[in-house]
Write an enzyme that holds these catalytic residues in place. Structure first.
Site, PDB file in Angstrom:
ATOM      1  N   THR A 212      -2.455  33.664 -12.578  1.00 14.10           N
ATOM      2  CA  THR A 212      -1.061  32.872 -11.847  1.00 14.10           C
ATOM      3  C   THR A 212      -1.748  33.083 -10.452  1.00 14.10           C
ATOM      4  O   THR A 212      -1.816  34.051 -10.197  1.00 14.10           O
ATOM      5  CB  THR A 212      -0.420  32.565 -12.322  1.00 14.10           C
ATOM      6  OG1 THR A 212      -0.418  32.698 -14.340  1.00 14.10           O
ATOM      7  CG2 THR A 212       0.523  32.243 -12.038  1.00 14.10           C
ATOM      8  N   GLY A 264       3.219  36.604 -15.245  1.00 13.74           N
ATOM      9  CA  GLY A 264       3.209  37.162 -16.859  1.00 13.74           C
ATOM     10  C   GLY A 264       2.805  36.661 -17.621  1.00 13.74           C
ATOM     11  O   GLY A 264       3.110  35.144 -17.581  1.00 13.74           O
TER      12      GLY A 264
HETATM   13  C1  SD4 Z   1       1.432  31.660 -18.358  1.00  7.32           C
HETATM   14  N1  SD4 Z   1       2.617  32.896 -16.476  1.00  7.32           N
HETATM   15  O1  SD4 Z   1       0.707  31.179 -18.456  1.00  7.32           O
HETATM   16  C2  SD4 Z   1       1.952  32.866 -17.001  1.00  7.32           C
HETATM   17  C3  SD4 Z   1       0.876  33.745 -16.827  1.00  7.32           C
HETATM   18  C4  SD4 Z   1       0.527  34.380 -16.001  1.00  7.32           C
HETATM   19  O2  SD4 Z   1      -0.585  36.354 -14.504  1.00  7.32           O
HETATM   20  O3  SD4 Z   1       0.957  34.428 -15.585  1.00  7.32           O
HETATM   21  N2  SD4 Z   1      -0.647  35.778 -15.895  1.00  7.32           N
HETATM   22  O4  SD4 Z   1       2.496  32.403 -19.478  1.00  7.32           O
END
Ligand code: SD4
Length: 351
Positions: A212, A264
């Site tokens: 992300t 996350g």
């Molecule tokens: C999610 N928050 O789809 C995103 C994934 C992410 O680092 O941030 N990954 O849950």
């Protein structure tokens, strides 16, 4: 009505908040980044360095923060070798599905989720904000809207890196999509055997991986905007949407107070309205880093020991140009760019 009594109450509360904030600020190692009066952009993870450069093309010429946060994360969306955009990891059925949102200083916001075959979901999110009466479009409807706005429909093809990791994941998790003959449709039921680990919180080769980019910026006028774009959790269930396209979860901007973004495990950000919480904590007077820390502690409180197995990181910027981040696990870093600095910062962590 906002009468005098309410005004007095709110002044007392905001003074209390400020007093609290100062106290928190005094203990806050992240409080040194004060760049009041000049533009600043911050974004999650190391891909943020290139993204910030893209944003700076606009901020550095006294452009609007909204334009900067769109242009900035477009750099990451376009980079096929990274972890955001069409080059990223697919869902468990092998399709890349993208989520993104954007928010400006007037609380205008737009969002897309479960969007396939479009290179720049962030720009589609901006069109949703500017050209529709809605905030969020998903799936095929979002794709149709994108095409009607002139966005090309890209080929449905995994990048080499994503193909490799998907094949590895398939091998490890033994995931086999099941055909439901009765309805002659793909059975979307979670297979009992080995759905396999999801990816956003995966711990690979000694580090927490991510997919992300979240970016928040303040322009020369002192206005704030933010953007967040992702392929979401790698190898997620088909149709799964995380926090990133959800206003108040993956991104929130309040031009009176500050802006925050998250990265996350989205499910755990959604359940406590992560970035809205961070901004509200800043409103109470907490510094950006302290606000992010408080929000992380809230997740720890909810998850208990299970928090040891996940990663969530928050990143925030307040109206004074102060910045800070905090995560559950070690390893969360963010990129900063202003007139005077261009660097990566390691955020503090609970564990
Ligand atoms: C999610 N928050 O789809 C995103 C994934 C992410 O680092 O941030 N990954 O849950």
């Amino acid at each position: 009505m906002f009468n005098r009594r309410k005004f007095l109450q709110s002044s007392v509360f905001s003074s209390l908040g400020l007093a609290l904030g100062r106290k928190a600020w005094a203990n806050d190692p992240g409080a040194g980044h004060l760049v009041t009066g000049s533009p600043i952009v911050i974004s999650t993870w190391d891909a943020g360095i290139a993204a910030n450069k893209g944003a700076w093309e606009i901020l550095g010429r006294n452009g609007r923060a909204l334009d900067a946060v769109e242009a900035g994360v477009m750099v990451t969306e376009a980079s096929q070798n990274c972890c955001v955009g069409l080059g990223a990891n697919p869902d468990r059925d092998g399709f890349v599905t993208l989520d993104a949102c954007i928010m400006d200083e007037f609380a205008n916001c737009g969002s897309v989720a479960f969007l396939e075959r479009i290179k720049h979901p962030i720009s589609v999110a901006r069109r949703v904000m500017e050209k529709t009466p809605h905030v969020m479009l998903v799936g095929i409807g979002a794709q149709q809207f994108a095409v009607s706005e002139g966005f090309p429909l890209e080929e449905q093809k995994l990048s080499d890196g994503a193909k490799n990791s998907y094949e590895n994941w398939l091998r490890k998790s033994e995931y086999k999509p099941v055909i439901n003959i009765e309805n002659s449709k793909m059975n979307t039921e979670t297979p009992k055997s080995g759905p396999g680990p999801f990816a956003p919180s995966r711990f690979d080769n000694g580090e927490w991986n991510h997919d992300t980019i979240g970016m928040v910026a303040m322009d020369a006028m002192g206005n704030l905007s933010g953007s967040c774009t992702t392929s979401g959790m790698g190898f997620k269930m088909r149709g799964r949407v995380g926090d990133s396209p959800i206003i108040g979860a993956g991104l929130f901007v309040d031009n009176e107070v500050g802006a925050a973004t998250a990265t996350g495990q989205g499910e755990d950000v959604i359940r406590m309205c992560g970035t809205h919480t961070v901004v509200e904590l800043m409103r109470q007077g907490y510094s950006p880093e302290q606000a992010c820390k408080r929000a992380v502690e809230r997740i720890i409180k909810i998850k208990g020991d299970k928090a040891k197995a996940i990663q969530v990181g928050f990143l925030a910027l307040n109206k004074r140009g102060e910045i800070g981040g905090y995560a559950i696990q070690k390893g969360f870093s963010y990129a900063v760019k202003s007139d005077t600095q261009e660097k990566m910062v390691q955020a503090g962590s609970f564990y």
